[in-house]
Design a protein around this motif. Structure first.
Motif, PDB file in Angstrom:
ATOM      1  N   SER A   1      -3.559  10.884   1.892  1.00  0.00           N
ATOM      2  CA  SER A   1      -3.987   9.511   2.162  1.00  0.00           C
ATOM      3  C   SER A   1      -5.309   9.221   1.473  1.00  0.00           C
ATOM      4  N   ASP A   2      -5.490   7.991   0.975  1.00  0.00           N
ATOM      5  CA  ASP A   2      -6.839   7.564   0.579  1.00  0.00           C
ATOM      6  C   ASP A   2      -7.613   7.462   1.867  1.00  0.00           C
ATOM      7  N   GLY A   3      -8.874   7.712   1.915  1.00  0.00           N
ATOM      8  CA  GLY A   3      -9.876   8.078   0.973  1.00  0.00           C
ATOM      9  C   GLY A   3     -10.454   6.890   0.192  1.00  0.00           C
TER      10      GLY A   3
ATOM     11  N   VAL B   1      -9.419   6.365   6.568  1.00  0.00           N
ATOM     12  CA  VAL B   1      -8.040   6.790   6.325  1.00  0.00           C
ATOM     13  C   VAL B   1      -7.169   5.541   6.199  1.00  0.00           C
ATOM     14  N   ARG B   2      -6.585   5.413   5.033  1.00  0.00           N
ATOM     15  CA  ARG B   2      -5.845   4.197   4.676  1.00  0.00           C
ATOM     16  C   ARG B   2      -4.659   3.967   5.618  1.00  0.00           C
ATOM     17  N   GLU B   3      -4.247   2.728   5.729  1.00  0.00           N
ATOM     18  CA  GLU B   3      -3.077   2.414   6.566  1.00  0.00           C
ATOM     19  C   GLU B   3      -1.824   3.097   6.000  1.00  0.00           C
TER      20      GLU B   3
ATOM     21  N   SER C   1       7.045   2.355  -2.016  1.00  0.00           N
ATOM     22  CA  SER C   1       6.330   1.302  -2.742  1.00  0.00           C
ATOM     23  C   SER C   1       4.945   1.189  -2.142  1.00  0.00           C
ATOM     24  N   TRP C   2       4.110   0.342  -2.768  1.00  0.00           N
ATOM     25  CA  TRP C   2       2.722   0.239  -2.326  1.00  0.00           C
ATOM     26  C   TRP C   2       2.565  -0.606  -1.064  1.00  0.00           C
ATOM     27  N   GLY C   3       3.657  -1.190  -0.592  1.00  0.00           N
ATOM     28  CA  GLY C   3       3.545  -2.087   0.558  1.00  0.00           C
ATOM     29  C   GLY C   3       3.102  -1.368   1.820  1.00  0.00           C
TER      30      GLY C   3
ATOM     31  N   TRP D   1      -9.241  -0.364 -19.397  1.00  0.00           N
ATOM     32  CA  TRP D   1      -8.357   0.552 -20.143  1.00  0.00           C
ATOM     33  C   TRP D   1      -8.333   1.961 -19.545  1.00  0.00           C
ATOM     34  N   ARG D   2      -8.485   2.038 -18.228  1.00  0.00           N
ATOM     35  CA  ARG D   2      -8.645   3.373 -17.633  1.00  0.00           C
ATOM     36  C   ARG D   2      -7.431   4.278 -17.857  1.00  0.00           C
ATOM     37  N   GLY D   3      -6.270   3.680 -18.039  1.00  0.00           N
ATOM     38  CA  GLY D   3      -5.057   4.489 -18.172  1.00  0.00           C
ATOM     39  C   GLY D   3      -4.931   5.206 -19.501  1.00  0.00           C
TER      40      GLY D   3
ATOM     41  N   SER E   1      -8.036  12.482 -13.636  1.00  0.00           N
ATOM     42  CA  SER E   1      -8.297  11.050 -13.840  1.00  0.00           C
ATOM     43  C   SER E   1      -7.287  10.459 -14.817  1.00  0.00           C
ATOM     44  N   TYR E   2      -7.301   9.129 -14.910  1.00  0.00           N
ATOM     45  CA  TYR E   2      -6.317   8.410 -15.726  1.00  0.00           C
ATOM     46  C   TYR E   2      -6.556   8.511 -17.229  1.00  0.00           C
ATOM     47  N   ASN E   3      -7.850   8.536 -17.593  1.00  0.00           N
ATOM     48  CA  ASN E   3      -8.218   8.422 -18.999  1.00  0.00           C
ATOM     49  C   ASN E   3      -7.888   9.689 -19.787  1.00  0.00           C
TER      50      ASN E   3
ATOM     51  N   ASP F   1      -3.906  11.674 -10.642  1.00  0.00           N
ATOM     52  CA  ASP F   1      -4.082  10.345 -10.089  1.00  0.00           C
ATOM     53  C   ASP F   1      -2.695   9.707 -10.139  1.00  0.00           C
ATOM     54  N   TRP F   2      -2.503   8.657  -9.356  1.00  0.00           N
ATOM     55  CA  TRP F   2      -1.145   8.116  -9.197  1.00  0.00           C
ATOM     56  C   TRP F   2      -0.654   7.514 -10.523  1.00  0.00           C
ATOM     57  N   GLY F   3       0.268   8.203 -11.137  1.00  0.00           N
ATOM     58  CA  GLY F   3       0.762   7.739 -12.437  1.00  0.00           C
ATOM     59  C   GLY F   3      -0.033   8.321 -13.587  1.00  0.00           C
TER      60      GLY F   3
ATOM     61  N   CYS G   1     -14.086  -3.530  -7.635  1.00  0.00           N
ATOM     62  CA  CYS G   1     -12.656  -3.385  -7.376  1.00  0.00           C
ATOM     63  C   CYS G   1     -11.994  -2.547  -8.470  1.00  0.00           C
ATOM     64  N   GLU G   2     -11.068  -1.731  -8.017  1.00  0.00           N
ATOM     65  CA  GLU G   2     -10.315  -0.872  -8.921  1.00  0.00           C
ATOM     66  C   GLU G   2      -9.508  -1.689  -9.946  1.00  0.00           C
ATOM     67  N   ALA G   3      -9.233  -1.085 -11.080  1.00  0.00           N
ATOM     68  CA  ALA G   3      -8.343  -1.626 -12.101  1.00  0.00           C
ATOM     69  C   ALA G   3      -8.953  -2.728 -12.956  1.00  0.00           C
TER      70      ALA G   3
HETATM   71  C1  BGC Z   1      -6.573   5.626  -7.574  1.00  0.00           C
HETATM   72  C2  BGC Z   1      -6.893   6.858  -6.751  1.00  0.00           C
HETATM   73  C3  BGC Z   1      -6.125   6.799  -5.462  1.00  0.00           C
HETATM   74  C4  BGC Z   1      -4.641   6.702  -5.792  1.00  0.00           C
HETATM   75  C5  BGC Z   1      -3.760   6.654  -4.575  1.00  0.00           C
HETATM   76  C6  BGC Z   1      -5.103   5.406  -7.748  1.00  0.00           C
HETATM   77  O1  BGC Z   1      -4.853   4.158  -8.288  1.00  0.00           O
HETATM   78  O2  BGC Z   1      -7.196   5.722  -8.830  1.00  0.00           O
HETATM   79  O3  BGC Z   1      -8.273   6.941  -6.499  1.00  0.00           O
HETATM   80  O4  BGC Z   1      -6.417   7.916  -4.671  1.00  0.00           O
HETATM   81  O5  BGC Z   1      -4.423   5.511  -6.518  1.00  0.00           O
HETATM   82  O6  BGC Z   1      -3.902   5.457  -3.909  1.00  0.00           O
END
Ligand code: BGC
Length: 738
Positions: free
Chosen positions: A75-77, A81-83, A89-91, A195-197, A231-233, A264-266, A484-486
């Motif tokens: 779990s994130d983190g 602790v994330r829902e 899926s991400w829902g 361009w983190r990916g 990491s993604y990069n 990392d996811w993906g 914010c991410e992304a």
């Molecule tokens: C984030 C990670 C996170 C993962 C799972 C990714 O998009 O970069 O930090 O832990 O998703 O949610």
């Protein structure tokens, strides 16, 4: 023959008798984890081993059902602790028992400069993760703060490797005492979201070893972290999640990491590289599901069927799968199969208190200037003096635990700053929103009509005209292109017309206290006119109470900045070298500032920061005496002890962070003017004095000699700087390394 049969019969009965049967080694927790791993591995088929190495749902990976070896749940983190998330899926899964305690963002934790805060934070979040039956908590993040535009800086521990290394260790240790693995992330060089990916980071060995890796190394070697997220990069041409350099050579080779590397996811892109270069668990790669007719399932992951096939065809060695499966089993034995782990606890009063304590210790008082020779500074704010306290700004009411990407939280309780101030000052508090940024959005931006912004601004300015004091609560938020991410921020300036609003307010009322809520530095064109400025971060569940306690003086602020605030963006090192340095040309990027990140740049290039690394005021002041050193020379492998008396010379109790920096006066390699090598947070009553001591070892003097690929120090003169910030130096010393 008859005798033999009888023996077999007796043995069979003995094994079948309840309580007498011997447990297989892998299920016997009196045996060492290494023995259990070996035993489990010897019982597994190749297919079962491969299954351990990839996801089975959005946030879990398989165990070995036949052997009763459980799955891993992640779990994130890193701030709560994330829902619960849907299987595939991400829902949101829509559970009603998963609203957590939100702890302050990691920038705030870093700003406490207090490892004890990391320990209570790690303990509390670890207990929440354990209660929610998570095996792996996806955090903490230790990517170095390189540019104030990075959308994810709020999830990390600042710009300095020593500070981040010191703060990350207790967090990890305390989380893991719960039988929950920390997963330190994102390894490595994910220092921007643009361009983190795919962006390929090119940098020197010195920058890599001296700046970007130490916090990961501390997490592994001092924190004993059980998992790490790639990491993604890309780094030097290879995706970080299957980078030979980062994973094989450094992490598993040099640092002897025995845990599991999770993508990392993906973040995985190639079976062969993932197989050979030390990736252990692949998560979050694209899948359109588990449905039988779907084109791509978890079994199609790089580390699933394609890997199995390569193993069977001898295209990658069997030793790769044995190593990966052993690491995943080790992780399972340490967490899901730890039969002695505690039960954890969730949203307890104690966790709430931890959240508030860390928030209160991390808030930084940037400025608190007397209004005139006769009129003292506005803070601490004595409610008895005022009839109308005007609070302006959207962040006074906005839920800032929402948004921001994967660190977003569904919280049980979140006290907004306005609620905190109302509780503290009662009906003297009047609120005007002043600006608006729209609802929480991820990967899209809201367009707010100018007419709406104009009328909100006009209303706030009208209210400010007869207010006794204005508390502005603004900053950034967790929307796309903010913190914010992304995506990275598009500008260093405050968004949503806040600068215009602030100057409008200042025209009618100069008594302004600015409370900036952000995870990043922002440009402050009004800095000279606003007498009091507080840097509050994303503070979590107790945000409003923590802010009100600091504003009122019930808590004396003691946070210090974990990163520099440049005057303008061009003063930041990464931005000084044009696009190729940040954000890159969309394919490649070069870290041209090299080791001169953050204050190392400001100091060495003599570019003053607006607020320096390590800066932070309080409602008392401290005098520093003269520092003394145990010897003027240091043998090659010796130590030196530095002592400095510090006294609280104000009227209230307070805490101070005494900081020690070291500069190499003469070296054949380029070195920053000085680098943080020690800090201590002390609490002193009014009039109280204490002697603060630091021990310097040869390691504190070393740099990464990239010609010989090793850490070295050159003999000669070194200078010690001790002070209340990286620029407020109160005492210096010199010594010679022999
Ligand atoms: C984030 C990670 C996170 C993962 C799972 C990714 O998009 O970069 O930090 O832990 O998703 O949610």
């Amino acid at each position: 023959m008859k005798k033999q049969l009888i023996t077999v019969f007796v043995m069979a009965i003995l094994f079948a008798l309840p309580g007498k049967a011997q447990k297989p080694v892998y299920l016997d927790d009196t045996k060492s984890i290494e023995d259990r791993v070996k035993d489990a591995l010897s019982r597994m088929t190749l297919e079962e081993k491969v299954k351990l190495c990839h996801a089975q749902s959005k946030f879990s990976s398989s165990g070995v059902p036949r052997l009763g070896i459980p799955e891993l749940w992640m779990s994130d983190g890193p701030h709560g602790v994330r829902e619960e998330i849907l299987w595939n899926s991400w829902g949101a899964a829509g559970w009603t028992n998963d609203s957590c305690t939100a702890f302050p963002a990691l920038t705030c934790l870093a700003a406490t400069w207090n490892p004890e805060m990391s320990a209570i934070y790690g303990k509390a979040i670890g207990e929440e993760a354990r209660y929610r039956r998570k095996d792996v908590l996806l955090g903490p993040g230790v990517n170095i703060y390189r540019t104030p535009l990075n959308g994810r800086n709020f999830e990390f521990l600042g710009e300095d490797p020593f500070l981040a290394s010191t703060m990350v260790v207790p967090y990890i240790q305390e989380v893991q005492k719960n039988g929950v693995a920390a997963c330190v992330k994102h390894y490595a060089l994910n220092n921007q979201e643009t361009w983190r990916g795919h962006i390929n980071v090119e940098l020197s060995d010195r920058a890599l070893y001296e700046i970007y890796l130490p916090a990961f190394k501390a997490a592994v070697q001092k924190g004993g972290v059980w998992s790490i997220m790639g990491s993604y990069n890309k780094v030097r041409g290879q995706h970080a999640c299957h980078s030979d350099l980062l994973l094989q050579k450094i992490l598993k080779g040099e640092w002897k990491f025995d845990g599991a590397v999770i993508t990392d996811w993906g973040g995985a892109h190639d079976t062969r590289e993932a197989a050979l270069n030390g990736l252990d668990i692949e998560m979050g790669s694209y899948t359109d599901g588990l449905i039988s007719e779907s084109a791509f399932t978890y079994d199609d992951y790089y580390l699933a069927r394609p890997y199995l096939q390569m193993l069977k065809e001898g295209k990658v060695p069997m030793s790769t799968i044995d190593d990966k499966a052993s690491r995943v089993l080790r992780l399972i034995f340490r967490t899901a199969m730890d039969s002695k782990k505690p039960w954890g606890s969730f949203t307890s009063e104690e966790h709430n208190k931890v959240s508030r304590t860390v928030a209160e210790e991390g808030i930084v008082l940037l400025k608190n200037t007397p209004l005139s020779k006769k009129i003292p500074a506005l803070l601490p704010l004595d409610g008895a003096k005022y009839n109308k306290i005007l609070v302006v700004g959207e962040n006074a009411t906005r839920r800032l635990t929402e948004g921001g990407g994967s660190s977003a939280l569904k919280v049980k309780n979140e006290v907004s700053p306005l609620a905190g101030l109302l509780a503290k000052y009662g009906d003297k508090v009047v609120y005007a929103k002043g600006y608006d940024s729209g609802r929480v959005m991820y990967e899209k931006i809201n367009k707010i009509p100018t007419s709406v912004l104009d009328s909100l601004r006009a209303e706030a300015i009208k209210q400010a005209t007869d207010a006794d004091v204005v508390i502005f609560i603004g900053g950034l938020n967790k929307n796309h292109l903010q913190d914010c991410e992304a995506g990275d921020r598009e500008s260093y300036a405050l968004p949503f017309g806040q600068n215009e609003l602030i100057s409008g307010l200042l025209k009618v009322n100069k008594k302004m206290v600015m409370v900036l809520i952000s995870g990043n530095a922002v440009e402050m064109p009004w800095v000279k006119e606003v007498p009091s400025i507080l840097q509050a971060w994303y503070l979590g569940s107790e945000s409003g109470n923590a802010i009100a306690n600091v504003l009122s003086g019930e808590v004396n602020p003691s946070g210090k900045l974990p990163f520099s605030f440049p005057v303008k963006l061009g003063d930041n090192a990464a931005h000084s070298f044009g696009q190729i340095s940040y954000p890159g040309d969309s394919i490649n990027q070069e870290y041209k500032e090299d080791i001169l990140v953050g204050y190392r740049w400001h100091d060495t290039k003599k570019i003053p920061a607006l607020f320096s690394f390590g800066h932070g005021l309080g409602y008392t002041s401290f005098s520093y005496g003269k520092a003394v050193i145990s010897d003027k020379t240091m043998p090659e492998d010796g130590t030196l002890v530095v002592t400095i008396p510090v006294k609280n010379i104000g009227k209230v109790a307070g805490k101070e962070v005494v900081q020690l920096y070291i500069g190499d006066e003469k070296c054949t390699f380029a070195r920053p003017l000085k680098e943080l090598k020690g800090f201590k947070k002390i609490a002193l009553a009014p009039g109280e004095e204490t002697a603060v001591t630091f021990t310097i070892t040869a390691d504190d003097l070393k740099f990464y000699n990239d010609k010989e690929s090793k850490w070295t120090a050159e003999a000669g003169k070194f200078k010690i700087y001790i002070g209340a910030s990286s620029t407020d130096i109160r005492s210096t010393l010199e010594f010679t390394l022999q």
